[in-house]
Enzyme design. Sequence first.
Site, PDB file in Angstrom:
ATOM      1  CB  CYS A 321      -0.961   0.005   1.187  1.00 20.99           C
ATOM      2  SG  CYS A 321      -0.146  -0.085   2.800  1.00 20.99           S
ATOM      3  CD  GLU A 355      -3.200  -2.084  -1.524  1.00 26.47           C
ATOM      4  OE1 GLU A 355      -3.102  -3.043  -0.753  1.00 26.47           O
ATOM      5  OE2 GLU A 355      -3.500  -0.937  -1.160  1.00 26.47           O
TER       6      GLU A 355
END
Length: 363
Positions: A321, A355
């Site tokens: 992330c 992401e």
Amino acid sequence: MSRPQFDPSAYAAQLEDKKSRLAGLLAPFAAPAPEVFESPREHYRLRAEFRLWRETGNEKRHYAMFEQGDKHTPILIEDFPIASRRINELMPRLKAAWADPALGFKLFQVEFLTTLAGDALITLCYHRPIDDAWRQAAEKLAAELGVNLVGRSRGKRIVVGRDYVEEELSVAGRRFRYRQPEGAFTQPNGEVNQKMLGWAYEALGQRDDDLLELYCGNGNFTLPLATRVRKVLATEISKSSVNAALANLADNAVDNVSLVRLSAEELTQALNEVRPFRRLADIDLKSYAFGSVFVDPPRAGMDPDTCELARRFERILYISCNPETLAQNIAQLHDTHRISRCALFDQFPYTHHMESGVLLERR
């Protein structure tokens, strides 16, 4: 939660910027061009959190959000196009219920949690004690809205219905059922999460050896990846996530996973035989023939010792992330592993967050 700038007309350009940014971060490692997985332009976010804001001089209240870094200037919200259609349908109906003092008095925050499967849970947070009068009003409201409700005040939590939502996701033609607990981490963009699961499933491939999974959460990736290997050893530190993962394994009849409540650092110590752990008493670490490790770490990425642990494996499947810490970790591993695949998953449209995923294979 701060409010993203919602502009569907800018989506394609913003996504291209993210792709270029990720490619630039991975360029020193001779990475292939990233595979790009787009998000729906609207109604993609399955979670939303709002503060309540009272107008000066009257009792009228609104859902409110704030720009990052400014907690004093509210942005009043009537609808929220990035949130799921279910959240948008529930927002005005819940707002009407605030007129009941049993539900509205000293209510300061509302959290919605929904699923692609249509389930919904609302958490109501109070600056006052909640009691049986609140429960009775909440039971009536939950029935009217067709949701589960959780009330929170200092030191107290009352659950009406379930304290989790039920999700169903499809990976490679198989449906997986998930319990997603209130208050625990879940992927906010359900459609993109499903694409991430499919990419990870394909990237890992069918194996006849074992998988180590670090930071497994509620078993989001564990369930489909367990079908690709002989057996899985999965670790997670959050107690609520561990309990949800165990329930999800049972609900899906996945019986080749052992789950232990250990941090990545503790597992590294156990595998290095630095110290024993009681929580591993029933697990024979030497019985595993690990070929791959799957990691989905927090924003800080893997610490140096966990990176060195990952280096032992033929394949490192890494979901990140934070592309900056991903690049830092790859720099530590680049002398022994090369990037064979990489991907961009647009979990967070209209923000700079992204992401990403990489498959690293031993040189």
